[in-house]
Design a protein around this motif. Structure first.
Motif, PDB file in Angstrom:
ATOM      1  N   ILE A 149     -11.729 -11.899  -6.432  1.00  0.00           N
ATOM      2  CA  ILE A 149     -11.364 -12.446  -5.505  1.00  0.00           C
ATOM      3  C   ILE A 149     -10.065 -11.032  -4.062  1.00  0.00           C
ATOM      4  O   ILE A 149     -11.424 -10.490  -4.140  1.00  0.00           O
ATOM      5  N   SER A 150      -9.431 -11.289  -3.396  1.00  0.00           N
ATOM      6  CA  SER A 150      -9.743 -10.730  -1.956  1.00  0.00           C
ATOM      7  C   SER A 150      -8.854  -9.337  -2.363  1.00  0.00           C
ATOM      8  O   SER A 150      -8.704  -8.893  -3.557  1.00  0.00           O
ATOM      9  N   GLU A 152      -6.193  -7.995  -0.646  1.00  0.00           N
ATOM     10  CA  GLU A 152      -4.886  -7.710  -1.055  1.00  0.00           C
ATOM     11  C   GLU A 152      -4.819  -7.840  -2.627  1.00  0.00           C
ATOM     12  O   GLU A 152      -3.511  -7.329  -3.142  1.00  0.00           O
ATOM     13  N   TYR A 153      -5.455  -8.384  -3.442  1.00  0.00           N
ATOM     14  CA  TYR A 153      -4.706  -8.809  -4.805  1.00  0.00           C
ATOM     15  C   TYR A 153      -5.701  -7.813  -5.197  1.00  0.00           C
ATOM     16  O   TYR A 153      -5.094  -7.298  -6.645  1.00  0.00           O
ATOM     17  N   ARG A 157      -3.763  -4.597  -7.993  1.00  0.00           N
ATOM     18  CA  ARG A 157      -4.465  -4.575  -8.697  1.00  0.00           C
ATOM     19  C   ARG A 157      -4.684  -3.291  -9.139  1.00  0.00           C
ATOM     20  O   ARG A 157      -4.322  -2.218 -10.462  1.00  0.00           O
TER      21      ARG A 157
END
Length: 201
Positions: A149-150, A152-153, A157
């Motif tokens: 995942i990126s 940012e994500y 989280r």
């Protein structure tokens, strides 16, 4: 046999600690995996969920529609409380069976692996608990590599979870992961040997 609760935020390195325990002959109960298995196989739990939340939470094949259930409990504290009360009771019963099995096998210890160790009540089954924590950048890098995942994500989280201090204040011991794998494994082994065999750290 020693029952050890392993908890902490995602990406901190709990799997490394659990692998060290396995290498020492210990057993591991992944509470998240237990929950997903019960959703497939535990008829009483499924019946309770269906009675509380309606038949639409299961599809035609009998699989849980997670998005439908999530839509029901999101923002509804009572519904979420009811969901947790149903699932946690069945998870605790299954964990008690797994602990008994590990004892019968002559294992030196079993670890209960759960982010929600305290909230679920599983912490009460443990002789000691260990918080596994790590700096945000290390956690973000581990989550990105693990799940593709990126950044940012991954950061979103990480920041949505409880802070390290929440876990550290509630656990018997803390293992902090600085990103040095060999050093972290060695400190994990030292702590586990202290917990199980009372060796000096």
């Amino acid at each position: 046999m020693t029952v050890i609760g392993i908890t902490g935020p995602t990406g901190a390195g709990k799997t490394t600690v659990l692998n060290v325990l396995r290498d020492m002959g210990g057993a591991v109960a992944d509470c998240d995996a237990v929950y997903h298995q019960l959703l497939l196989t535990n008829a009483p739990m499924r019946d309770e969920l269906r009675a509380r939340f309606g038949g639409s939470i299961f599809d035609g094949h009998g699989d849980l529609r997670r998005r439908e259930l999530g839509a029901i409990v999101f923002g509804d504290a009572q519904a979420l409380g009811d969901l947790n009360a149903i699932t946690h009771r069945h998870i605790i019963a299954e964990l008690k069976m797994l602990i008994a099995q590990a004892g019968a096998q002559g294992r030196p210890a079993i670890a209960l692996d759960a982010i929600a160790l305290m909230e679920s009540g599983a912490g009460a089954l443990c002789h000691v608990t260990v918080a596994v924590t790590a700096p945000e950048d290390i956690r973000v890098g581990r989550i990105m590599a693990r799940e593709g995942i990126s950044e940012e994500y991954a950061r979103a989280r990480v920041r949505a979870q409880k802070p390290d201090s929440w876990f550290e204040e509630r656990c018997t011991y803390t293992l902090r992961n600085s990103g040095d794998l060999a050093g972290f494994e060695a400190r994990s082994r030292s702590l586990l040997r202290h917990i199980i065999y009372k060796e000096d750290i």
